[in-house]
Structures are given as structure tokens and as C-alpha cells.
Design an enzyme around this catalytic site. Sequence first.
Site, PDB file in Angstrom:
ATOM      1  N   LYS B 116       0.817  -1.219   0.000  1.00 14.20           N
ATOM      2  CA  LYS B 116       0.000   0.000   0.000  1.00 14.20           C
ATOM      3  C   LYS B 116       0.848   1.265   0.000  1.00 14.20           C
ATOM      4  O   LYS B 116       0.446   2.278  -0.552  1.00 14.20           O
ATOM      5  CB  LYS B 116      -0.936   0.014   1.211  1.00 14.20           C
ATOM      6  CG  LYS B 116      -1.818  -1.226   1.367  1.00 14.20           C
ATOM      7  CD  LYS B 116      -2.810  -1.421   0.243  1.00 14.20           C
ATOM      8  CE  LYS B 116      -3.673  -2.650   0.471  1.00 14.20           C
ATOM      9  NZ  LYS B 116      -4.073  -3.306  -0.767  1.00 14.20           N
ATOM     10  N   GLU B 200      -2.551   6.187   8.225  1.00 15.51           N
ATOM     11  CA  GLU B 200      -3.083   7.236   7.366  1.00 15.51           C
ATOM     12  C   GLU B 200      -3.882   8.175   8.241  1.00 15.51           C
ATOM     13  O   GLU B 200      -4.486   7.744   9.224  1.00 15.51           O
ATOM     14  CB  GLU B 200      -4.051   6.640   6.325  1.00 15.51           C
ATOM     15  CG  GLU B 200      -3.413   6.319   5.013  1.00 15.51           C
ATOM     16  CD  GLU B 200      -4.387   5.642   4.048  1.00 15.51           C
ATOM     17  OE1 GLU B 200      -5.612   5.695   4.292  1.00 15.51           O
ATOM     18  OE2 GLU B 200      -3.914   5.068   3.071  1.00 15.51           O
ATOM     19  N   HIS B 235     -15.222  -1.545   8.574  1.00 13.58           N
ATOM     20  CA  HIS B 235     -14.514  -1.180   7.345  1.00 13.58           C
ATOM     21  C   HIS B 235     -14.742  -2.170   6.230  1.00 13.58           C
ATOM     22  O   HIS B 235     -13.946  -2.295   5.318  1.00 13.58           O
ATOM     23  CB  HIS B 235     -13.011  -1.026   7.582  1.00 13.58           C
ATOM     24  CG  HIS B 235     -12.746  -0.071   8.672  1.00 13.58           C
ATOM     25  ND1 HIS B 235     -12.919   1.266   8.501  1.00 13.58           N
ATOM     26  CD2 HIS B 235     -12.406  -0.268   9.960  1.00 13.58           C
ATOM     27  CE1 HIS B 235     -12.663   1.852   9.636  1.00 13.58           C
ATOM     28  NE2 HIS B 235     -12.365   0.958  10.538  1.00 13.58           N
ATOM     29  N   ARG B 292      -8.133  -7.365  -8.290  1.00 16.27           N
ATOM     30  CA  ARG B 292      -8.945  -8.582  -8.408  1.00 16.27           C
ATOM     31  C   ARG B 292     -10.344  -8.182  -8.825  1.00 16.27           C
ATOM     32  O   ARG B 292     -10.662  -7.006  -8.934  1.00 16.27           O
ATOM     33  CB  ARG B 292      -9.024  -9.256  -7.039  1.00 16.27           C
ATOM     34  CG  ARG B 292      -9.551  -8.286  -5.986  1.00 16.27           C
ATOM     35  CD  ARG B 292     -10.227  -8.906  -4.813  1.00 16.27           C
ATOM     36  NE  ARG B 292     -11.008  -7.906  -4.124  1.00 16.27           N
ATOM     37  CZ  ARG B 292     -10.606  -7.211  -3.050  1.00 16.27           C
ATOM     38  NH1 ARG B 292      -9.428  -7.414  -2.546  1.00 16.27           N
ATOM     39  NH2 ARG B 292     -11.414  -6.324  -2.510  1.00 16.27           N
TER      40      ARG B 292
END
Lengths: 172, 494
Positions: B116, B200, B235, B292
Site C-alpha cells: 500500500k 493514514e 470497514h 482482483r
Amino acid sequence: MKFCLKIAQETVDVDVSSLDGKQDTEFTIGEEIYHVRYKAISDSCLHLVVDEKSTEVFVVRGEQEKHIFINGQTFSVQDDDQFPSRPARRRGIEQAPGDVTPPMPSVVVRIMVKEGDLVKQGQGLIVVTAMKMETTLKAPNNGRVIKINTTVDAKVAPGDILVEIEKEEKSQ
Amino acid sequence: MFKKILIANRGEIAVRVMRTCREMDIQTVAVYSEVDAAAAHVLEADEAVLLGESEPSKSYLNIDRIIDTAEKTGADAIHPGYGFLAENPDFAENCESSGINFIGPPSHVIRDLGNKTLARTIMEKAGVPVIPGMLKATTDTALLCQEAEEMGYPVLVKAVSGGGGKGMRVVSAREEMEEACLSAMNEAKKAFGDGSLYLEKCLESPRHVEFQILADRQGNAVHLFERECSIQRRHQKIIEETPSPAMNPSLRKAMGDAAVSAVLASGYVNAGTVEFLLDRSGRFYFLEVNTRLQVEHPITEMTTGIDLVRQQLEIAAGTPLPFKQQDITRRGHAIECRIYAEDPEAGFFPSPGLVLFHQEPSGPGIRNDCGIYSGFEVPMEYDPILSKLVVTAGTREAARMRMIRALESYVILGIRTTIPFLIDVLKSPEFAKGDTYTDFIERHFDNWSQNMEASNLARIAYIVDELTASTKPSAGLKERGCPTPWETLGEWRM
């Protein structure tokens, strides 16, 4: 005919009588009276006309209850005469308020306390995992951990007492 | 085109992939674990091979065993579905070196984007806006705590090789940080084999908007518009829709262009999704690329008329994209609800067990991608998704009403599901207005409990079931008292 039916811990008496000796019936539930006509459509599907309103419902028998589906809502209904309430699973003892048990079958990932530890209400005790999600089981009250009945990687089920907590004495 | 494809997954997504294979006259191989011997995907496939014990590492995550199975069964390609090995670069690389076509992007692209922090760097270079945060991941909790301190709470702890909300935590205070990191690390290690985390900055109630993209081997890339997936618990998305209620043509153009640049910058091939967060002022930030097929891909299929699995297979086989950006249009509105084996009254805790009864909804505009049946035991080892209910209609409001109707006639008995919760969300005025943000559930549906209005009706149903027990018509004609064919055939000979 009288029934005593429990939904979500609330037990209510229901009285049924047939108006025509057949499927035209009257149900008395608490203060309410319902006029009901019915027909079995299949093994699990019933057609009910309650006070002239038509509904299709689904009923299946579970271990200790019947599962009932009505317009997207599901209900677990128990009849105490048919399904006498059983003691807590496996260990056969009443679960005490200081006992910590998993909400579903799961596997123990981490044990964050040891016997003899003083814990605060809400403190994390044991982390279990099921279906790839981890959940922390928390202390139900302040107290001392008197017993841990499980180990990491153990498969556990609701009713298994994983941690026993003795309530903290007021004098301490 | 491929002759035979192995589907390295289970449940509804394996079934969904097999359906397109069947329509393209491609043979299918299912793989399964011990507990899945009679799972829906095993029943759907042309052949099925046991991988091993139920533990994912011994079955659906066992790379050697899966490649070996593909070779033995003569499969010339592997479709990974989503989850499990879908975004595992080592798996893709193993397929490549064994001469088996991996239906997805090349392994180096999965590796780059799956990291990421590296993905953030690639996007920054390509001019795609990213959320402020760390550019290097670590397993050092002390360092994470220190970074969080500098960034200021709330922060988002994320697994560097994460996805689907696994290994991710919102941390709003210093005291929770260490346990959140440990728990996220452990979850990520188990799910992705890598426990490294990064931070983040947490945006305040953003929307989650993502773009479906397709890129072929010839270097063409298009987007298939957006999906709004803001309704999430833990989430993880539970309701998705397209078009997004927050979108306007100029924003759509800007985000779509950014998604295509993101794809081109990373050398992407095959189907993928570029996820963004959209803040209240209409600014958008790159979140990640899912390399994906997404869980929620059906809503794009229903509105564009494009079968994404078919496109994946065509791209993997080397066919150029049959359309250009301007050829892609869409019609109406689609909503997907994920039906999970979870108890929404107990914090969405998983609720595995035996499905005593299952009846799918039907009628105009309804599609159900499903991995269960009456009598199926939902195992505790895997993700609790049971099915994905999708509706399409001319407008958002018509789709919303259609979804309510479909959910109200979707019967699953024996295990707890998210259905009653989803109905209440769909019926809420906030959802109806399109006020959907990622904190929607905490904000409007905290401590939700099921509406008990129909409980007297349930009591009546219980008793009627008792009263009719002896007279119930069962499927087929009654066997009782009927002579068997062996008795009636008499002296006839075949």
C-alpha cells in the site's frame, strides 16, 4: 388450547379456539384478539390470514425452538412445555455473572491475563477468532481472575467458561 | 480461449465464475477443503478436488497444492476470485512459472500495488491525489505509536498488504493504539501472511467511491464508472450502489480519468478497482487498487451490461478490449446488499451453523449470487458471506424499494443474518436521501435491534405450525402404502 411462548426472553400466554371446528380460529395474546384463517402450503410455508390481512410465513424446527420468518424479520420462538430450558452447555452449570464465554464457536488467539490478576470492567481478557474476525472478550465486572479454563488455539463454544472472575470485595 | 479453468476459491464467487465459464463452454475445476465437501461451488463445477484440511493455510491458501491440482487436472488457467490468494503475488508468480495462466494482473503489478505504501508513491508520481500518511510500513508498535502522536488522533492503522477491512483499525486515542496495532498485525499476518502496518490520517466521514477498470495486454484501459460503497461495518462494505448519489458529470470525469491514469501508471492488465475517498467538499483521494474482481462487481455488470468475468477471461487469453471508453454506457440504478452470517444485534459477530431453510427472492430486476442452500452448514473457518443480493431499476428510488421487497422475501432460517438490519438501513430516511458516508452505521444504527412488531404474528405462526403438523403437504406424492416399481412390474422384462 393454551400455549406459553417465549420470544427474546419475553414469555406470553396465547389462547387459541376454533370458531368452526376447523381453520377459522381466534387467538388471544395478552389483551389482543386476532381472527386467523390458515393453510399449510408446504413443510415449512404457511399462509395466514390475520384480521383479513394475508401473510406468507416460514417455520422450521430448530434444536430448542422454532425459527420463524415474517417479511424479512426472523424470530426464535420457544414453548417451555415442548423445549424445557436446558442448563448451560457442556459444563452443566449455571453461568455465573463473572464468567466469560464466547458468543459463538471460535478459536482462542491470545490470552491477555493470568490467574490471580486484578481486572477492571471492560478490560480485554481473551481474543477469539471466528470467520477470520478477531473479537476481544472483556471483563464483565471488576475483580480477580480465579481461573482460566482454556489455552491458545483451543476451539471453544458458547457456554464454555473461559475465564472465571471473582467479584472484588468491597473492603479491598 | 482456455479449455479448462481451476477456480481457487469457494462459495458464491466460485459459483459466479463457473457460471460464466459454462456460458463460454469452458470446463471448470473446483477445489475444496474437508469442511466444504458439499459446498455450492463443489456442486456447480465439472470436477472437484480436495485440497486438505479446513484451515485456510492447508486448503485455499495452499499454493503448491493448488498449482499441482491445476497441472493434474489439465487446467490451463486459474481464476482466484477475491480474498484467499487473489492478491498474493507469489501465487500469481507461481502460476506464471508453471505455465498456467493467472486470471488477473501480472505478479509484479500485484506486488507493487499490494504494497500500500509503494502504491501511494506510484499514484503520487502519476498525479493522483493521495491521503496524507506514512510512506513506509513497519511492525514496530512503538514507532507506529510515535507516528500517530505526530499525525494526531484519530488515525487509521492499516495493514500494508491488506484488503477487505482486515488488519485495519480506527484509533481515536493513545490508550487504544498498542492493542489495536497488535490485533491488526495478528489479523493481517493470518489473512495476508504479512503483519506490517502503516498509518493514514483519518478523514472525517468521507464517502467511499471506487471505479471499475479494465485494461488489456495491448495497453488499452477503460473505466466502467463508479460504485459507491460507503455503508460499511468494520470497514467492510455491506451495501453498494451505482451511480453514486454524490456524483456529478465533471467529478465523474475527473475521478474516472484519475482511475485510468492510476492503472496506466502501474502497468495494470485485467479487471481491477481503483478506490477513492471523497470528502464533503468534493475532493477525492486515492485509497488503493484492488487487483482482483471485487465482491460488488455485479452492480457494474447490471448497469453496463458487461460480464466482467468474461472480460477477465478474454483479457487473460490475449484478446484486446472490444470497446472504447465512449462505447461504454449505463442504464438505471443498481444496489447490492451483502448477506452475511452475522448477528447484527451482537456487533455483527459471525453466526455460522446449519441453514435449516433457504429460499431466494425472485421477480423483475433481481439477481442473487449465492453460495448456500437449505441443509448447508456454514463453516466457521471462512469469511461469513452467504450471498449477494443485487437489484436494478430505472431510478435510485425504484431500486431502493425493489431491494426492500427482495430482502423481505429472502428466507434464511437457522442462522442469524444481516437481512433484517439491511431492511432497516434501506428504509431509513438518510439512506433514501443518499446521505451515505463511511460512518453511516455508527452514526445512525449503533446498538440496532430488530423490530419486534411482528412478534405476535410469530406466536400465531408457531401455533398454526403445531396445528397443521399432521396435515402438511410434503414435496412429491406420498410414498406411504404405494407399491414400489419392483412390485408392480410383475413379469415384465427389460
